[in-house]
Design an enzyme around this catalytic site. Sequence first.
Site, mmCIF file in Angstrom:
data_model
loop_
_atom_site.group_PDB
_atom_site.id
_atom_site.type_symbol
_atom_site.label_atom_id
_atom_site.label_comp_id
_atom_site.label_asym_id
_atom_site.label_seq_id
_atom_site.Cartn_x
_atom_site.Cartn_y
_atom_site.Cartn_z
ATOM 1 C CG ASN A 1 -1.640 1.249 1.472
ATOM 2 O OD1 ASN A 1 -1.848 2.221 0.507
ATOM 3 N ND2 ASN A 1 -2.421 1.341 2.711
ATOM 4 C CE LYS B 1 -0.356 3.395 4.846
ATOM 5 N NZ LYS B 1 -0.092 3.756 6.233
ATOM 6 C CG HIS C 1 -5.813 2.062 5.155
ATOM 7 N ND1 HIS C 1 -5.517 3.113 6.226
ATOM 8 C CD2 HIS C 1 -4.806 1.311 5.201
ATOM 9 C CE1 HIS C 1 -4.198 2.880 6.282
ATOM 10 N NE2 HIS C 1 -3.871 1.802 5.734
ATOM 11 C CD GLU D 1 -2.871 5.838 6.728
ATOM 12 O OE1 GLU D 1 -3.089 5.740 5.141
ATOM 13 O OE2 GLU D 1 -2.096 5.227 7.406
ATOM 14 C CD GLU E 1 -3.754 -2.322 7.367
ATOM 15 O OE1 GLU E 1 -2.406 -2.391 6.917
ATOM 16 O OE2 GLU E 1 -4.440 -1.329 7.075
ATOM 17 N N GLY F 1 2.467 2.517 10.722
ATOM 18 C CA GLY F 1 3.524 3.560 10.825
ATOM 19 C C GLY F 1 4.139 3.767 12.069
ATOM 20 C CB SER G 1 5.111 -1.571 12.362
ATOM 21 O OG SER G 1 4.438 -0.084 12.411
ATOM 22 N N GLY H 1 4.800 1.357 4.631
ATOM 23 C CA GLY H 1 6.177 2.045 4.263
ATOM 24 C C GLY H 1 7.186 1.217 3.621
HETATM 25 P P1 PGA Z 1 2.728 0.547 7.685
HETATM 26 O O1 PGA Z 1 1.551 0.932 7.087
HETATM 27 O O2 PGA Z 1 3.256 -0.856 7.208
HETATM 28 O O3 PGA Z 1 3.756 1.710 7.211
HETATM 29 O O4 PGA Z 1 2.671 0.583 9.004
HETATM 30 C C1 PGA Z 1 0.249 -0.451 6.670
HETATM 31 C C2 PGA Z 1 -0.846 -0.068 6.381
HETATM 32 O O5 PGA Z 1 -1.331 1.123 6.839
HETATM 33 O O6 PGA Z 1 -1.474 -0.610 5.517
#
Ligand code: PGA
Length: 249
Positions: free
Chosen positions: A9, A11, A93, A95, A163, A169, A209, A231
């Site tokens: 992802n 983002k 998601h 976010e 998640e 993150g 993460s 990330g």
């Molecule tokens: P992250 O994000 O691996 O950067 O923690 C995961 C996600 O939001 O899908």
Amino acid sequence: MRRAMAAGNWKMNGLSADLSRIAAIAALRPACEMVLCPPATLLAPAAALVAAEGSALALGGQDCASAASGAHTGDISAPMLADAGASHVILGHSERRADHREGDPLIAAKVSAAWQAGLVAIVCLGETETERAAGRTLSVIAGQLARSIPEGADAARLVVAYEPVWAIGSGRTPSPEEVQEVHAALRKGLATRFGADVAAGVRLLYGGSVKPGNAAGLMALPDVDGALVGGASLEPESFAAIVEAIDTA
Ligand code: PGA
């Protein structure tokens, strides 16, 4: 029986200069299913690149509208994602839930729209840190699962990603035991609602993460069928290391 999945992802990251990173990911030849969700602006050029490479890399959107077309300025519909070369779409998601106040009923409508367009829906859910501290993780997850997935789910078009909001993150993850507990509960919830066969086939991804250093331990869990990687998917080398951990799990 369940083919593992590595989903990236990106983002709101990625310009045309970053297509070389997508090419590097497309050049991987893993045993697991690999899906990359770049920003919508890169879907069409990424699809061209994947085709030229003869790669099995699948592409996904990061959201879609609940309507197929119409007066919805700025929105992107599921048929548009499919038209640009996507076969998958991330929905719900955290976010989107936080930044755009998306609730479960809207997410369910988006999942229906995705299915209508022939896309596989990767539905995200997860508890906040406050909810976990209050011991509410399993009830929160159960509610999100019940409300954000419409009737008619099957293993071919539904993937669920657990998640934890506080793990995204942050560099923090739940313990393997905590992840397995949630995934087992998710599978049970799917079985109750859609039957044992569907529950046995739906891939359950862990996200939050996931890094090359912790992927092996998380991916070895019995009810974890892959990862949704934010990330660490931006760097082809770290995504490749996670893909390898999924393949060896
Ligand atoms: P992250 O994000 O691996 O950067 O923690 C995961 C996600 O939001 O899908």
